[in-house]
Design an enzyme around this catalytic site. Structure first.
Site, PDB file in Angstrom:
ATOM      1  N   ASP A   8       2.850   9.891  -9.301  1.00 62.05           N
ATOM      2  CA  ASP A   8       3.335   9.289 -10.546  1.00 62.05           C
ATOM      3  C   ASP A   8       2.409   9.752 -11.671  1.00 62.05           C
ATOM      4  O   ASP A   8       1.556  10.636 -11.471  1.00 62.05           O
ATOM      5  CB  ASP A   8       3.443   7.750 -10.424  1.00 62.05           C
ATOM      6  CG  ASP A   8       2.093   7.055 -10.353  1.00 62.05           C
ATOM      7  OD1 ASP A   8       1.050   7.749 -10.315  1.00 62.05           O
ATOM      8  OD2 ASP A   8       2.072   5.808 -10.339  1.00 62.05           O
ATOM      9  N   HIS A   9       2.560   9.163 -12.861  1.00 63.78           N
ATOM     10  CA  HIS A   9       1.746   9.580 -14.013  1.00 63.78           C
ATOM     11  C   HIS A   9       0.254   9.368 -13.754  1.00 63.78           C
ATOM     12  O   HIS A   9      -0.566  10.179 -14.165  1.00 63.78           O
ATOM     13  CB  HIS A   9       2.177   8.820 -15.273  1.00 63.78           C
ATOM     14  CG  HIS A   9       2.145   7.328 -15.097  1.00 63.78           C
ATOM     15  ND1 HIS A   9       3.065   6.666 -14.310  1.00 63.78           N
ATOM     16  CD2 HIS A   9       1.291   6.399 -15.563  1.00 63.78           C
ATOM     17  CE1 HIS A   9       2.774   5.373 -14.320  1.00 63.78           C
ATOM     18  NE2 HIS A   9       1.701   5.180 -15.068  1.00 63.78           N
ATOM     19  N   CYS A  65      -0.857   7.991  -6.391  1.00 60.55           N
ATOM     20  CA  CYS A  65      -0.616   7.111  -7.544  1.00 60.55           C
ATOM     21  C   CYS A  65      -1.973   6.536  -7.948  1.00 60.55           C
ATOM     22  O   CYS A  65      -3.014   7.050  -7.503  1.00 60.55           O
ATOM     23  CB  CYS A  65       0.432   6.041  -7.251  1.00 60.55           C
ATOM     24  SG  CYS A  65       0.023   4.850  -5.975  1.00 60.55           S
ATOM     25  N   GLY A  66      -1.993   5.509  -8.773  1.00 58.30           N
ATOM     26  CA  GLY A  66      -3.273   5.003  -9.270  1.00 58.30           C
ATOM     27  C   GLY A  66      -4.161   4.466  -8.154  1.00 58.30           C
ATOM     28  O   GLY A  66      -5.320   4.869  -8.010  1.00 58.30           O
ATOM     29  N   THR A  67      -3.613   3.556  -7.371  1.00 60.79           N
ATOM     30  CA  THR A  67      -4.380   2.982  -6.257  1.00 60.79           C
ATOM     31  C   THR A  67      -4.001   3.579  -4.919  1.00 60.79           C
ATOM     32  O   THR A  67      -4.728   3.412  -3.932  1.00 60.79           O
ATOM     33  CB  THR A  67      -4.103   1.471  -6.148  1.00 60.79           C
ATOM     34  OG1 THR A  67      -2.677   1.310  -5.978  1.00 60.79           O
ATOM     35  CG2 THR A  67      -4.563   0.727  -7.391  1.00 60.79           C
ATOM     36  N   GLY A  68      -2.848   4.193  -4.848  1.00 61.46           N
ATOM     37  CA  GLY A  68      -2.294   4.658  -3.570  1.00 61.46           C
ATOM     38  C   GLY A  68      -1.475   3.579  -2.880  1.00 61.46           C
ATOM     39  O   GLY A  68      -0.773   3.854  -1.904  1.00 61.46           O
ATOM     40  N   ILE A  69      -1.543   2.360  -3.382  1.00 61.41           N
ATOM     41  CA  ILE A  69      -0.888   1.240  -2.689  1.00 61.41           C
ATOM     42  C   ILE A  69       0.636   1.304  -2.844  1.00 61.41           C
ATOM     43  O   ILE A  69       1.378   1.173  -1.864  1.00 61.41           O
ATOM     44  CB  ILE A  69      -1.450  -0.109  -3.191  1.00 61.41           C
ATOM     45  CG1 ILE A  69      -2.928  -0.221  -2.805  1.00 61.41           C
ATOM     46  CG2 ILE A  69      -0.662  -1.274  -2.602  1.00 61.41           C
ATOM     47  CD1 ILE A  69      -3.648  -1.433  -3.411  1.00 61.41           C
ATOM     48  N   GLY A  70       1.101   1.504  -4.065  1.00 59.56           N
ATOM     49  CA  GLY A  70       2.554   1.544  -4.280  1.00 59.56           C
ATOM     50  C   GLY A  70       3.217   2.681  -3.510  1.00 59.56           C
ATOM     51  O   GLY A  70       4.294   2.498  -2.915  1.00 59.56           O
ATOM     52  N   MET A  71       2.584   3.837  -3.515  1.00 53.42           N
ATOM     53  CA  MET A  71       3.137   4.982  -2.767  1.00 53.42           C
ATOM     54  C   MET A  71       3.170   4.671  -1.271  1.00 53.42           C
ATOM     55  O   MET A  71       4.138   4.997  -0.576  1.00 53.42           O
ATOM     56  CB  MET A  71       2.289   6.235  -3.004  1.00 53.42           C
ATOM     57  CG  MET A  71       2.425   6.842  -4.389  1.00 53.42           C
ATOM     58  SD  MET A  71       4.092   7.500  -4.676  1.00 53.42           S
ATOM     59  CE  MET A  71       3.774   8.550  -6.100  1.00 53.42           C
ATOM     60  N   HIS A  98      -5.777   9.124  15.315  1.00 50.58           N
ATOM     61  CA  HIS A  98      -5.209   7.949  15.992  1.00 50.58           C
ATOM     62  C   HIS A  98      -3.765   7.659  15.593  1.00 50.58           C
ATOM     63  O   HIS A  98      -2.991   7.199  16.420  1.00 50.58           O
ATOM     64  CB  HIS A  98      -6.040   6.695  15.670  1.00 50.58           C
ATOM     65  CG  HIS A  98      -7.387   6.698  16.318  1.00 50.58           C
ATOM     66  ND1 HIS A  98      -8.157   5.563  16.450  1.00 50.58           N
ATOM     67  CD2 HIS A  98      -8.119   7.709  16.869  1.00 50.58           C
ATOM     68  CE1 HIS A  98      -9.302   5.865  17.055  1.00 50.58           C
ATOM     69  NE2 HIS A  98      -9.302   7.168  17.311  1.00 50.58           N
ATOM     70  N   HIS A 133      -2.973   6.869  21.978  1.00 47.86           N
ATOM     71  CA  HIS A 133      -2.464   6.725  20.607  1.00 47.86           C
ATOM     72  C   HIS A 133      -0.974   7.045  20.543  1.00 47.86           C
ATOM     73  O   HIS A 133      -0.248   6.452  19.751  1.00 47.86           O
ATOM     74  CB  HIS A 133      -3.270   7.615  19.652  1.00 47.86           C
ATOM     75  CG  HIS A 133      -4.733   7.310  19.703  1.00 47.86           C
ATOM     76  ND1 HIS A 133      -5.241   6.092  19.318  1.00 47.86           N
ATOM     77  CD2 HIS A 133      -5.785   8.049  20.143  1.00 47.86           C
ATOM     78  CE1 HIS A 133      -6.554   6.101  19.502  1.00 47.86           C
ATOM     79  NE2 HIS A 133      -6.903   7.272  20.000  1.00 47.86           N
TER      80      HIS A 133
HETATM   81  C1  RB5 Z   1       0.704   2.724 -12.421  1.00 43.89           C
HETATM   82  O1  RB5 Z   1       0.123   2.091 -13.503  1.00 43.89           O
HETATM   83  C2  RB5 Z   1       0.163   2.120 -11.127  1.00 43.89           C
HETATM   84  O2  RB5 Z   1       0.655   0.838 -10.960  1.00 43.89           O
HETATM   85  C3  RB5 Z   1       0.539   2.991  -9.954  1.00 43.89           C
HETATM   86  O3  RB5 Z   1       0.044   4.266 -10.154  1.00 43.89           O
HETATM   87  C4  RB5 Z   1       0.005   2.551  -8.606  1.00 43.89           C
HETATM   88  O4  RB5 Z   1      -1.361   2.290  -8.671  1.00 43.89           O
HETATM   89  C5  RB5 Z   1       0.757   1.510  -7.913  1.00 43.89           C
HETATM   90  O5  RB5 Z   1       0.475   1.130  -6.795  1.00 43.89           O
END
Ligand code: RB5
Length: 159
Positions: A8-9, A65-71, A98, A133
């Site tokens: 993402d951005h 992405c910013g945190t990697g969590i959303g992806m 694993h 595994h």
């Molecule tokens: C975008 O601002 C941010 O929310 C996204 O990159 C990501 O960190 C979501 O998990």
């Protein structure tokens, strides 16, 4: 080897950094966007890579992405996808050994670029260990199948 990558951005600058590194190392890349710093929605880009992995069109992919969590959350909705959010060399290595992770997920706002490249290198070169595994991965596949068949819905079936 060909690497399919999307961000993402928030991950755009790190994606470009990785593309330069991969090109310097003569590793072919398929860049599925995003193409600039304008705000976009990470699920749209997770979908592009995760659907290809899920359908067996590509073996591995990278999402940023910013945190990697959303992806990670989005990619792991796809059957057969094992997306691993890696923060250091240990998680990069173990996610391959694993978990046979087939998507590497990185958080651009929580990693510096040199570490992100080392994580990428480690992830790409580390094989799956198999053995016990594989048994666990087979169980994940069975769970996916049971959910698809409507066999695992504990909350509903207990009512
Ligand atoms: C975008 O601002 C941010 O929310 C996204 O990159 C990501 O960190 C979501 O998990």
């Amino acid at each position: 080897m060909k690497i399919t990558i999307a961000s993402d951005h928030a991950g755009y600058d790190l994606k470009n950094h990785m593309l330069s590194y991969l090109s310097e190392h003569q590793i072919a890349c398929d860049d599925l966007g995003t193409d600039g710093n304008d705000s976009v929605d990470y699920p749209d880009f997770a979908l592009k890579v995760a659907s290809l992995v899920s359908e067996g069109i590509i073996e591995q992919g990278i999402l940023i992405c910013g945190t990697g969590i959303g992806m990670s959350i989005t990619a792991n909705k796809f059957p057969g996808v094992r997306a691993a959010l890696c923060h250091n060399l240990e998680t990069a290595e173990v996610s391959r050994r694993h978990n046979d992770a087939n998507i590497l997920v990185l958080g651009s706002r929580v990693l510096d670029q040199p570490l992100a490249l080392l994580i990428l290198e480690t992830w790409l070169k580390t094989p799956f260990d198999g053995g016990r595994h594989q048994r666990r991965l087979d169980k994940i596949k069975k769970i996916e199948q049971a959910i698809k068949n409507g066999e695992i819905l504990p909350a509903k079936s207990s009512q």
